[in-house]
Design a protein around this motif. Structure first.
Motif, PDB file in Angstrom:
ATOM      1  N   ALA A  89      65.865  46.439  63.621  1.00 61.46           N
ATOM      2  CA  ALA A  89      66.533  45.217  64.060  1.00 61.46           C
ATOM      3  C   ALA A  89      66.596  45.188  65.578  1.00 61.46           C
ATOM      4  CB  ALA A  89      67.941  45.136  63.476  1.00 61.46           C
ATOM      5  N   THR A  90      66.499  44.001  66.138  1.00 60.36           N
ATOM      6  CA  THR A  90      66.613  43.832  67.581  1.00 60.36           C
ATOM      7  C   THR A  90      68.079  43.648  67.956  1.00 60.36           C
ATOM      8  OG1 THR A  90      64.441  42.786  67.695  1.00 60.36           O
ATOM      9  CG2 THR A  90      65.915  42.455  69.569  1.00 60.36           C
ATOM     10  N   ILE A  91      68.507  44.344  68.979  1.00 56.15           N
ATOM     11  CA  ILE A  91      69.902  44.265  69.421  1.00 56.15           C
ATOM     12  C   ILE A  91      70.093  43.007  70.262  1.00 56.15           C
ATOM     13  CG2 ILE A  91      71.731  45.424  70.718  1.00 56.15           C
ATOM     14  CD1 ILE A  91      70.115  48.054  70.185  1.00 56.15           C
ATOM     15  N   GLU A  92      71.012  42.171  69.849  1.00 58.18           N
ATOM     16  CA  GLU A  92      71.320  40.928  70.559  1.00 58.18           C
ATOM     17  C   GLU A  92      72.833  40.786  70.675  1.00 58.18           C
ATOM     18  OE1 GLU A  92      69.534  37.813  68.329  1.00 58.18           O
ATOM     19  OE2 GLU A  92      67.471  38.330  68.902  1.00 58.18           O
ATOM     20  N   ASN A  93      73.283  40.379  71.855  1.00 54.21           N
ATOM     21  CA  ASN A  93      74.719  40.180  72.079  1.00 54.21           C
ATOM     22  C   ASN A  93      75.528  41.418  71.688  1.00 54.21           C
ATOM     23  OD1 ASN A  93      74.306  37.453  72.918  1.00 54.21           O
ATOM     24  ND2 ASN A  93      74.177  36.850  70.756  1.00 54.21           N
ATOM     25  N   THR A 120      77.794  47.773  66.555  1.00 50.05           N
ATOM     26  CA  THR A 120      78.215  47.164  67.819  1.00 50.05           C
ATOM     27  C   THR A 120      78.042  48.171  68.956  1.00 50.05           C
ATOM     28  OG1 THR A 120      80.508  47.837  67.402  1.00 50.05           O
ATOM     29  CG2 THR A 120      79.867  45.624  66.720  1.00 50.05           C
ATOM     30  N   PHE A 121      77.656  47.654  70.113  1.00 52.45           N
ATOM     31  CA  PHE A 121      77.393  48.477  71.288  1.00 52.45           C
ATOM     32  C   PHE A 121      78.429  48.177  72.372  1.00 52.45           C
ATOM     33  CE2 PHE A 121      73.584  48.161  68.849  1.00 52.45           C
ATOM     34  CZ  PHE A 121      72.956  49.376  68.992  1.00 52.45           C
ATOM     35  N   PRO A 122      78.733  49.146  73.228  1.00 54.44           N
ATOM     36  CA  PRO A 122      79.827  48.983  74.196  1.00 54.44           C
ATOM     37  C   PRO A 122      79.541  48.000  75.322  1.00 54.44           C
ATOM     38  CG  PRO A 122      78.713  51.067  74.551  1.00 54.44           C
ATOM     39  CD  PRO A 122      78.180  50.509  73.264  1.00 54.44           C
ATOM     40  N   ASP A 123      78.268  47.738  75.599  1.00 57.40           N
ATOM     41  CA  ASP A 123      77.910  46.790  76.662  1.00 57.40           C
ATOM     42  C   ASP A 123      76.557  46.175  76.343  1.00 57.40           C
ATOM     43  OD1 ASP A 123      75.849  48.641  77.567  1.00 57.40           O
ATOM     44  OD2 ASP A 123      77.443  49.783  78.542  1.00 57.40           O
ATOM     45  N   ASP A 124      76.022  45.390  77.281  1.00 48.63           N
ATOM     46  CA  ASP A 124      74.774  44.673  76.996  1.00 48.63           C
ATOM     47  C   ASP A 124      73.523  45.441  77.437  1.00 48.63           C
ATOM     48  OD1 ASP A 124      74.924  44.492  79.732  1.00 48.63           O
ATOM     49  OD2 ASP A 124      75.127  42.303  79.800  1.00 48.63           O
ATOM     50  N   SER A 125      73.668  46.710  77.805  1.00 46.45           N
ATOM     51  CA  SER A 125      72.517  47.477  78.293  1.00 46.45           C
ATOM     52  C   SER A 125      71.457  47.702  77.217  1.00 46.45           C
ATOM     53  CB  SER A 125      72.974  48.833  78.846  1.00 46.45           C
ATOM     54  OG  SER A 125      73.599  49.610  77.840  1.00 46.45           O
TER      55      SER A 125
END
Length: 333
Positions: A51-55, A26-31
């Motif tokens: 993998a492509t990061i989505e949401n 999980t990432f902290p924001d959508d950047s």
């Protein structure tokens, strides 16, 4: 009913033998949305999955018998953690991974940080404690992924001979002998022997951006003491050492030369750091990340400074701060 129960039990056994894992990042924001994240093997550097990061999230799924140390590469950043059978959660916001082995590693890291940062300890005492901590961690975790990580880092943290490494492998799990980092540790041990104090310098060549060739021999063995600093822009201890070198240069002037060798770094980042740190001595910079010079001299950590005599003989290596200042006071008197 017995047949159904037996069939259900067989499915459970099959599932347990597969030892599948699922890593959720999980990432902290959508950047980071839309970027590709890569799951790589810490030992070999091989890319295992992407993998492509989505949401603000991405996942990786696969199988692993005992688990393994991995690195997540995304946006130029690296995050180390353990992949093990079951579910692993990695939170990029704090860099922490959650799973039984990751929790165990986090607890060990916290204990070691408190121990080695004791202000009453000398640097040598802190180093010895950390090395002993790695050894103990390996001995207590030979049957899981922590053990392999601790063993290879223990080999790279201390300067062992090839014979000493071979002796340790006799009591280690058989698969450790096949680890790339064990092979690298043995190569470093050999190179430390042939580039030890008292040996003549080993030359190397590095192509420059303008097409010219940069050689260590252009700066070493020229009739003057030469201090060669292997460093990188991203390395805080390397950056902290630069002002100390500048002070020594100001003190002794032309009595010795300084040469920087930018290793394990992006060339553009090196040039930027040279401006920020006001580095005026020559620095060997490759057209891409340099590994060969450190491999050649068996260097496993930076900064690493080598003092060469006027004829190119190695007078000292691995000295920084006051230890380097004292050595120069000795050889330049």
């Amino acid at each position: 009913m017995k047949k159904i129960a037996f069939f259900f039990t067989a499915l459970l056994l099959l599932a347990s033998c597969s030892k599948g894992y699922k890593v959720t990042v999980t990432f902290p924001d959508d950047s980071a949305n839309g970027e590709t994240a890569f799951l790589t093997n810490y030992d070999t550097g091989d890319t295992l999955l992407s993998a492509t990061i989505e949401n603000q999230m991405c996942t990786f799924e696969g199988t692993a018998d005992k688990g393994f140390f991995a690195r997540l590469l995304v946006g130029g950043n690296r995050y180390g953690f353990i992949v093990e059978p079951g579910e692993v959660k990695l939170d990029i916001a704090d860099g922490n991974a959650v799973s039984p082995l990751n929790d165990k590693m986090a607890a060990w890291s916290k204990d070691m940080e408190q121990m080695v940062n004791d202000s009453t300890l000398s640097e040598a005492e802190s180093d010895a404690l950390y090395a002993e901590g790695l050894k103990k961690l390996y001995e207590e975790n030979k049957d899981n992924a922590i053990g392999a990580w601790a063993f290879t880092n223990y080999l790279m943290y201390k300067d062992f001979s090839e014979a000493e490494i071979d002796d340790m492998l006799k009591t280690a799990p058989a698969e450790y002998a096949q680890l790339k980092r064990v092979e690298k540790a043995k190569q470093a041990a050999h190179q430390l022997t042939v580039t030890a104090v008292g040996q003549k310098f080993t030359d190397f060549e590095v192509p420059a951006e303008d097409g010219s060739v940069q050689k260590l021999s252009d700066h070493v063995g020229k009739g003057k003491v030469a201090v060669v600093d292997f460093w990188a822009s991203w390395c805080p201890p390397c950056r902290a050492e630069i002002p100390k070198l500048q002070a020594l240069k100001a003190k002794y002037g032309d009595k010795f030369d300084v040469l920087g060798v930018a290793v394990w770094d992006n060339p553009d980042d090196t040039r930027k750091a040279m401006q920020e740190l006001n580095i005026t001595w020559p620095v060997i910079i490759g057209t891409q990340q340099l590994n060969e010079p450190t491999d050649l001299y068996g260097i496993k950590g930076i900064p690493h400074i080598i003092v060469f005599g006027p004829d190119g003989t190695i007078m000292a290596r691995g000295l920084t701060g006051d230890d380097l200042a004292n050595k120069l006071a000795e050889v330049l008197k």
